[in-house]
Design a protein around this motif. Structure first.
Motif, mmCIF file in Angstrom:
data_model
loop_
_atom_site.group_PDB
_atom_site.id
_atom_site.type_symbol
_atom_site.label_atom_id
_atom_site.label_comp_id
_atom_site.label_asym_id
_atom_site.label_seq_id
_atom_site.Cartn_x
_atom_site.Cartn_y
_atom_site.Cartn_z
ATOM 1 N N ARG A 1 -0.810 10.633 2.706
ATOM 2 C CA ARG A 1 -1.093 12.038 2.417
ATOM 3 C C ARG A 1 -1.561 12.186 0.948
ATOM 4 O O ARG A 1 -2.707 12.495 0.701
ATOM 5 C CB ARG A 1 0.137 12.929 2.678
ATOM 6 C CG ARG A 1 -0.089 14.351 2.228
ATOM 7 C CD ARG A 1 0.955 15.358 2.636
ATOM 8 N NE ARG A 1 0.647 16.600 1.988
ATOM 9 C CZ ARG A 1 -0.291 17.431 2.390
ATOM 10 N NH1 ARG A 1 -0.999 17.163 3.470
ATOM 11 N NH2 ARG A 1 -0.555 18.536 1.731
ATOM 12 N N GLY A 2 -0.637 11.926 0.003
ATOM 13 C CA GLY A 2 -0.945 12.171 -1.409
ATOM 14 C C GLY A 2 -2.283 11.567 -1.845
ATOM 15 O O GLY A 2 -3.067 12.227 -2.539
ATOM 16 N N ARG B 1 0.400 15.559 -3.298
ATOM 17 C CA ARG B 1 0.694 15.836 -1.889
ATOM 18 C C ARG B 1 1.234 17.243 -1.674
ATOM 19 O O ARG B 1 1.226 17.747 -0.557
ATOM 20 C CB ARG B 1 1.673 14.805 -1.325
ATOM 21 C CG ARG B 1 3.087 14.991 -1.776
ATOM 22 C CD ARG B 1 3.986 13.848 -1.366
ATOM 23 N NE ARG B 1 3.876 13.386 -0.005
ATOM 24 C CZ ARG B 1 4.478 13.948 1.052
ATOM 25 N NH1 ARG B 1 5.208 15.033 0.888
ATOM 26 N NH2 ARG B 1 4.345 13.437 2.248
ATOM 27 N N LYS C 1 7.010 10.761 15.987
ATOM 28 C CA LYS C 1 7.630 10.016 14.878
ATOM 29 C C LYS C 1 8.963 10.631 14.520
ATOM 30 O O LYS C 1 9.056 11.836 14.276
ATOM 31 C CB LYS C 1 6.732 10.083 13.643
ATOM 32 C CG LYS C 1 5.591 9.108 13.646
ATOM 33 C CD LYS C 1 4.580 9.457 12.561
ATOM 34 C CE LYS C 1 5.141 9.376 11.165
ATOM 35 N NZ LYS C 1 4.159 9.878 10.170
ATOM 36 N N LYS D 1 10.106 12.024 -2.255
ATOM 37 C CA LYS D 1 8.717 11.969 -2.731
ATOM 38 C C LYS D 1 8.698 12.329 -4.213
ATOM 39 O O LYS D 1 8.413 13.480 -4.588
ATOM 40 C CB LYS D 1 7.842 12.927 -1.909
ATOM 41 C CG LYS D 1 7.783 12.585 -0.418
ATOM 42 C CD LYS D 1 6.970 11.335 -0.123
ATOM 43 C CE LYS D 1 6.913 11.009 1.356
ATOM 44 N NZ LYS D 1 6.169 9.795 1.667
ATOM 45 N N GLY E 1 0.052 5.065 6.752
ATOM 46 C CA GLY E 1 0.205 6.521 6.727
ATOM 47 C C GLY E 1 0.018 7.044 5.316
ATOM 48 O O GLY E 1 0.604 6.517 4.367
ATOM 49 N N ASP F 1 8.690 4.901 5.568
ATOM 50 C CA ASP F 1 8.091 5.873 4.647
ATOM 51 C C ASP F 1 9.071 5.983 3.488
ATOM 52 O O ASP F 1 10.122 5.339 3.517
ATOM 53 C CB ASP F 1 7.909 7.223 5.368
ATOM 54 C CG ASP F 1 6.888 8.132 4.677
ATOM 55 O OD1 ASP F 1 6.651 7.961 3.462
ATOM 56 O OD2 ASP F 1 6.339 9.018 5.358
ATOM 57 N N SER G 1 -1.762 12.797 7.191
ATOM 58 C CA SER G 1 -0.796 13.859 7.471
ATOM 59 C C SER G 1 -1.187 15.195 6.845
ATOM 60 O O SER G 1 -0.840 15.461 5.682
ATOM 61 C CB SER G 1 0.578 13.463 6.928
ATOM 62 O OG SER G 1 0.988 12.225 7.429
ATOM 63 N N GLY H 1 4.307 5.765 2.250
ATOM 64 C CA GLY H 1 5.164 6.058 1.097
ATOM 65 C C GLY H 1 4.361 6.020 -0.185
ATOM 66 O O GLY H 1 4.353 5.019 -0.885
ATOM 67 N N SER H 2 3.662 7.145 -0.459
ATOM 68 C CA SER H 2 2.823 7.244 -1.659
ATOM 69 C C SER H 2 1.918 6.023 -1.805
ATOM 70 O O SER H 2 1.726 5.492 -2.906
ATOM 71 C CB SER H 2 3.681 7.432 -2.920
ATOM 72 O OG SER H 2 4.436 8.605 -2.808
ATOM 73 N N LYS I 1 2.844 17.403 10.214
ATOM 74 C CA LYS I 1 4.183 17.493 9.632
ATOM 75 C C LYS I 1 4.283 18.745 8.789
ATOM 76 O O LYS I 1 3.318 19.496 8.650
ATOM 77 C CB LYS I 1 4.550 16.248 8.836
ATOM 78 C CG LYS I 1 3.678 15.950 7.658
ATOM 79 C CD LYS I 1 4.248 14.835 6.803
ATOM 80 C CE LYS I 1 4.452 13.530 7.541
ATOM 81 N NZ LYS I 1 4.637 12.376 6.677
HETATM 82 O O1 LIG Z 1 3.189 9.461 7.167
HETATM 83 C C1 LIG Z 1 2.659 9.512 6.075
HETATM 84 C C2 LIG Z 1 3.230 10.272 4.929
HETATM 85 O O2 LIG Z 1 2.985 11.607 5.034
HETATM 86 C C3 LIG Z 1 2.783 9.723 3.638
HETATM 87 O O3 LIG Z 1 2.711 10.697 2.630
HETATM 88 P P1 LIG Z 1 2.439 10.219 1.144
HETATM 89 O O4 LIG Z 1 1.274 9.295 1.168
HETATM 90 O O5 LIG Z 1 2.158 11.465 0.356
HETATM 91 O O6 LIG Z 1 3.701 9.545 0.697
#
Ligand SMILES: O=C[C@H](O)COP(=O)(O)O
Length: 251
Positions: free
Chosen positions: A210-211, A219, A87, A157, A208, A153, A6, A189-190, A29
């Motif tokens: 990001r961080g 993130r 989504k 955060k 999924g 998710d 993301s 989710g992290s 996003k």
């Molecule tokens: O869809 C994925 C999310 O953006 C996950 O973000 P995250 O890994 O920082 O919690």
């Protein structure tokens, strides 16, 4: 397992494009508008143009309220802008019936425009902190609404992880229910590389992130780093191979 990354805008999407061979889905996003914050239509269009054509672009429609018409129109906006994975974060839905109503509107709006689009109904692992539908209700919500995948998710955060709120055995039940309904199961989710063994073991379809692929694991302040995407992918593939080998030995 598919890897969904993301980026928060066009610049980070370009970094994703540099790591395109290591990821499967680019997920647009706007993290400063929430866990599944929606970005602008022109950002989705620019990102679609920036990433290789064989990589699907996903877009989050937001942490949405229980307003089925509003959400259906927003979802169509994401599809028209070039996203083929749509989504929806069912943040404001307090009951499965409300969630099904919202998702039915999304499915119709999106698939009338593009029948091959892929609709993801997302709930939150920390639903207890925001008062929305129970995580294990998501597969049935997705099935009843004609969605293609059920996802979890984290809504808040704050460094807590998917497994802090929904332990691996409950995530396994989530995946089982999704598969029994003929859906894909997506988890986020992290998520860190230390979680990949469990995610592979329970046969998650889409992870999924990001961080974990941002500089310093941050993130918000960090930016997506292509080398971190490559390393995460290598670790993910290693676990998938190990679990496939273990399954062969057991059979
Ligand atoms: O869809 C994925 C999310 O953006 C996950 O973000 P995250 O890994 O920082 O919690």
């Amino acid at each position: 397992m598919l890897l969904l990354i993301s980026p928060d805008g066009v610049d980070e999407a370009l970094d994703c494009a540099k790591a395109a061979e290591h990821l499967d889905i680019v997920d647009v996003k706007k993290p400063d508008e929430g866990s599944l914050g929606a970005n602008y239509p022109w950002v989705i269009r620019e990102i679609r143009a920036a990433v290789p054509a064989d990589k699907p672009v996903s877009a989050t429609v937001g942490d949405v309220p229980y307003k089925p018409g509003t959400v259906a129109q927003a979802a169509l906006g994401a599809a028209v802008s070039g996203a083929t994975y749509i989504k929806v974060g069912l943040y404001g839905c307090g009951t499965p019936e409300q969630a099904v109503e919202v998702m039915r509107g999304v499915v119709r709006a999106v698939k009338d425009h593009r029948p091959d689009a892929f609709v993801v109904a997302s709930g939150y692992a920390d639903a207890h902190r925001i008062g929305c539908v129970n995580p294990l209700a998501l597969p049935d919500i997705a099935r009843r609404s004609g969605s293609d995948a059920a996802m979890l998710d984290t809504a808040i955060k704050d460094g807590t992880r998917l497994f802090d709120h929904v332990p691996p055995d409950v995530c396994a039940e989530f995946v089982r229910r999704a598969h029994d309904a003929g859906l894909l199961a997506a988890l986020a989710g992290s998520v860190g590389s230390g979680d990949l063994g469990e995610l592979a073991r329970i046969q998650t379809d889409i992870v999924g992130v990001r961080g974990a692929v941002c500089e310093g694991g941050d993130r918000n302040a960090g930016r997506i780093q292509p080398h971190l995407v490559a390393a995460f992918r290598a670790e993910m593939d290693r676990h998938v191979r190990e679990h496939a080998a273990a399954a062969v030995v057991q059979s």
